[in-house]
Design an enzyme around this catalytic site. Sequence first.
Site, PDB file in Angstrom:
ATOM      1  N   SER A   1      53.703  79.698  52.051  1.00 32.28           N
ATOM      2  CA  SER A   1      53.806  78.246  51.981  1.00 32.28           C
ATOM      3  C   SER A   1      55.229  77.842  52.326  1.00 32.28           C
ATOM      4  CB  SER A   1      53.406  77.744  50.588  1.00 32.28           C
ATOM      5  OG  SER A   1      54.327  78.214  49.640  1.00 32.28           O
ATOM      6  N   ASP A   2      55.363  76.645  52.813  1.00 29.80           N
ATOM      7  CA  ASP A   2      56.646  76.159  53.299  1.00 29.80           C
ATOM      8  C   ASP A   2      57.251  75.205  52.294  1.00 29.80           C
ATOM      9  OD1 ASP A   2      58.753  75.256  54.843  1.00 29.80           O
ATOM     10  OD2 ASP A   2      57.527  73.702  55.754  1.00 29.80           O
ATOM     11  N   LYS A   3      58.438  75.537  51.805  1.00 26.76           N
ATOM     12  CA  LYS A   3      59.134  74.649  50.873  1.00 26.76           C
ATOM     13  C   LYS A   3      60.455  74.167  51.464  1.00 26.76           C
ATOM     14  CE  LYS A   3      59.650  76.389  46.856  1.00 26.76           C
ATOM     15  NZ  LYS A   3      59.842  77.147  45.662  1.00 26.76           N
TER      16      LYS A   3
END
Length: 173
Positions: free
Chosen positions: A40-42
Amino acid sequence: IPLCVTISLSIGCSDMVKENVLVRKLAAVETLGSASVICSDKTGTLTEGKMTMVNMWTGGHAYDVEGKGFDPTVGKVKREGSGSDANQDIAVRTALLSAVLCCNTTISKVKDPETGEEKWEPKGNSSEAPIVVAARKIGFEENISKQYPRVLEVPFSSSRKMMLTVSDVSGRS
Protein backbone atom coordinates in the site's frame (compact mmCIF):
# COMPACT_ATOMS: atom_id res chain seq x y z
CA ILE A 1 -3.10 -2.31 7.46
CA PRO A 2 -3.59 -6.09 6.94
CA LEU A 3 -7.00 -5.85 8.60
CA CYS A 4 -7.99 -2.87 6.40
CA VAL A 5 -6.92 -4.69 3.24
CA THR A 6 -8.82 -7.86 4.24
CA ILE A 7 -11.96 -5.88 4.99
CA SER A 8 -11.66 -3.95 1.73
CA LEU A 9 -11.28 -7.16 -0.28
CA SER A 10 -14.26 -8.72 1.51
CA ILE A 11 -16.45 -5.68 0.85
CA GLY A 12 -15.31 -5.69 -2.77
CA CYS A 13 -16.28 -9.35 -3.17
CA SER A 14 -19.68 -8.71 -1.56
CA ASP A 15 -20.30 -5.79 -3.90
CA MET A 16 -19.35 -7.95 -6.89
CA VAL A 17 -21.86 -10.62 -5.79
CA LYS A 18 -24.63 -8.00 -5.44
CA GLU A 19 -23.91 -6.77 -8.97
CA ASN A 20 -23.97 -10.35 -10.34
CA VAL A 21 -20.43 -10.04 -11.63
CA LEU A 22 -19.44 -12.86 -13.91
CA VAL A 23 -15.88 -14.08 -13.50
CA ARG A 24 -14.69 -15.53 -16.79
CA LYS A 25 -11.45 -16.93 -15.44
CA LEU A 26 -11.51 -18.46 -12.00
CA ALA A 27 -7.73 -18.24 -11.87
CA ALA A 28 -8.04 -14.45 -11.54
CA VAL A 29 -10.07 -14.80 -8.33
CA GLU A 30 -7.80 -17.55 -7.01
CA THR A 31 -4.74 -15.40 -7.63
CA LEU A 32 -6.26 -12.52 -5.68
CA GLY A 33 -7.21 -14.87 -2.84
CA SER A 34 -3.73 -16.35 -2.63
CA ALA A 35 -1.96 -12.98 -2.36
CA SER A 36 0.21 -13.00 0.74
CA VAL A 37 1.68 -9.51 0.33
CA ILE A 38 -0.23 -6.41 -0.67
CA CYS A 39 1.75 -3.20 -0.95
CA SER A 40 0.00 0.00 0.00
CA ASP A 41 1.11 3.53 -0.69
CA LYS A 42 1.44 5.98 2.18
CA THR A 43 3.78 8.47 0.47
CA GLY A 44 1.24 10.35 -1.61
CA THR A 45 2.16 8.80 -4.94
CA LEU A 46 -1.43 7.72 -5.54
CA THR A 47 -3.32 10.34 -3.52
CA GLU A 48 -1.31 13.39 -4.57
CA GLY A 49 0.26 12.08 -7.77
CA LYS A 50 3.73 12.92 -6.45
CA MET A 51 6.63 10.59 -5.81
CA THR A 52 9.24 11.80 -3.34
CA MET A 53 12.61 10.51 -2.22
CA VAL A 54 12.65 10.01 1.55
CA ASN A 55 15.71 7.78 2.01
CA MET A 56 18.81 6.82 0.11
CA TRP A 57 21.68 4.39 0.67
CA THR A 58 25.15 5.10 -0.64
CA GLY A 59 28.73 4.59 0.46
CA GLY A 60 27.67 2.13 3.14
CA HIS A 61 25.44 4.67 4.94
CA ALA A 62 21.76 5.49 5.05
CA TYR A 63 20.54 9.04 4.51
CA ASP A 64 17.22 10.78 5.06
CA VAL A 65 15.94 13.16 2.40
CA GLU A 66 13.77 15.83 3.99
CA GLY A 67 11.05 17.90 2.38
CA LYS A 68 7.83 17.18 0.59
CA GLY A 69 6.74 17.59 -2.98
CA PHE A 70 8.90 18.99 -5.75
CA ASP A 71 10.32 22.05 -3.98
CA PRO A 72 14.12 21.64 -3.94
CA THR A 73 14.54 24.61 -1.58
CA VAL A 74 12.78 22.83 1.29
CA GLY A 75 14.61 20.10 3.18
CA LYS A 76 18.10 18.66 3.17
CA VAL A 77 19.86 15.34 2.88
CA LYS A 78 21.00 14.20 6.32
CA ARG A 79 22.90 11.18 7.57
CA GLU A 80 20.49 8.77 9.25
CA GLY A 81 20.96 8.53 13.00
CA SER A 82 23.25 11.52 13.53
CA GLY A 83 21.16 13.98 11.55
CA SER A 84 24.29 15.70 10.26
CA ASP A 85 24.05 17.62 6.99
CA ALA A 86 25.23 15.39 4.13
CA ASN A 87 25.09 17.91 1.27
CA GLN A 88 28.88 17.82 0.86
CA ASP A 89 29.28 14.07 1.53
CA ILE A 90 31.19 12.65 -1.45
CA ALA A 91 29.09 9.45 -1.54
CA VAL A 92 25.83 11.41 -1.65
CA ARG A 93 27.12 13.82 -4.28
CA THR A 94 28.48 11.00 -6.46
CA ALA A 95 25.31 8.92 -6.25
CA LEU A 96 23.01 11.84 -7.01
CA LEU A 97 25.22 13.17 -9.81
CA SER A 98 25.25 9.73 -11.44
CA ALA A 99 21.49 9.48 -11.04
CA VAL A 100 20.62 12.98 -12.26
CA LEU A 101 22.80 12.57 -15.36
CA CYS A 102 20.56 9.64 -16.32
CA CYS A 103 17.41 11.77 -16.07
CA ASN A 104 15.62 13.73 -18.77
CA THR A 105 13.20 15.33 -16.31
CA THR A 106 13.40 18.98 -15.27
CA ILE A 107 11.70 20.89 -12.46
CA SER A 108 10.74 24.54 -12.62
CA LYS A 109 8.61 27.10 -10.85
CA VAL A 110 5.25 27.71 -12.48
CA LYS A 111 2.39 29.99 -11.54
CA ASP A 112 -0.92 28.30 -10.71
CA PRO A 113 -3.52 30.03 -12.94
CA GLU A 114 -6.30 29.56 -10.37
CA THR A 115 -4.54 30.73 -7.20
CA GLY A 116 -1.68 32.77 -8.61
CA GLU A 117 0.65 30.85 -6.31
CA GLU A 118 4.06 29.75 -7.57
CA LYS A 119 4.86 26.06 -7.20
CA TRP A 120 7.51 23.64 -8.40
CA GLU A 121 6.44 21.30 -11.18
CA PRO A 122 8.30 18.51 -12.98
CA LYS A 123 8.36 18.13 -16.73
CA GLY A 124 9.11 14.60 -17.88
CA ASN A 125 9.08 11.19 -16.27
CA SER A 126 7.44 11.21 -12.83
CA SER A 127 9.78 8.51 -11.53
CA GLU A 128 12.80 10.71 -12.32
CA ALA A 129 11.42 13.82 -10.59
CA PRO A 130 12.40 12.74 -7.03
CA ILE A 131 15.99 12.18 -8.19
CA VAL A 132 16.15 15.63 -9.78
CA VAL A 133 14.66 17.26 -6.65
CA ALA A 134 17.15 15.48 -4.34
CA ALA A 135 20.06 16.52 -6.58
CA ARG A 136 18.89 20.14 -6.47
CA LYS A 137 18.58 19.94 -2.65
CA ILE A 138 22.31 19.24 -2.34
CA GLY A 139 23.19 22.13 -4.61
CA PHE A 140 23.41 20.76 -8.15
CA GLU A 141 22.21 23.34 -10.66
CA GLU A 142 19.37 22.69 -13.08
CA ASN A 143 21.79 22.72 -16.02
CA ILE A 144 24.28 20.24 -14.48
CA SER A 145 23.91 18.00 -17.53
CA LYS A 146 25.50 20.71 -19.71
CA GLN A 147 28.72 20.33 -17.70
CA TYR A 148 28.66 16.57 -18.43
CA PRO A 149 27.38 16.24 -22.01
CA ARG A 150 25.43 13.12 -22.87
CA VAL A 151 27.25 11.06 -25.48
CA LEU A 152 24.72 8.27 -25.91
CA GLU A 153 21.17 7.47 -24.87
CA VAL A 154 19.38 4.18 -25.41
CA PRO A 155 15.68 4.72 -24.54
CA PHE A 156 13.81 2.61 -22.02
CA SER A 157 12.76 -0.76 -23.37
CA SER A 158 10.16 -2.93 -21.69
CA SER A 159 12.01 -6.06 -22.84
CA ARG A 160 15.28 -4.88 -21.25
CA LYS A 161 13.51 -3.02 -18.42
CA MET A 162 16.12 -0.27 -18.46
CA MET A 163 17.35 2.91 -20.09
CA LEU A 164 21.04 3.58 -20.79
CA THR A 165 22.87 6.89 -20.84
CA VAL A 166 26.57 7.65 -21.29
CA SER A 167 27.87 11.06 -20.23
CA ASP A 168 31.30 12.58 -20.82
CA VAL A 169 32.93 13.11 -17.42
CA SER A 170 36.51 13.35 -18.72
CA GLY A 171 38.75 15.95 -17.11
CA ARG A 172 36.82 15.82 -13.83
CA SER A 173 38.15 14.71 -10.48
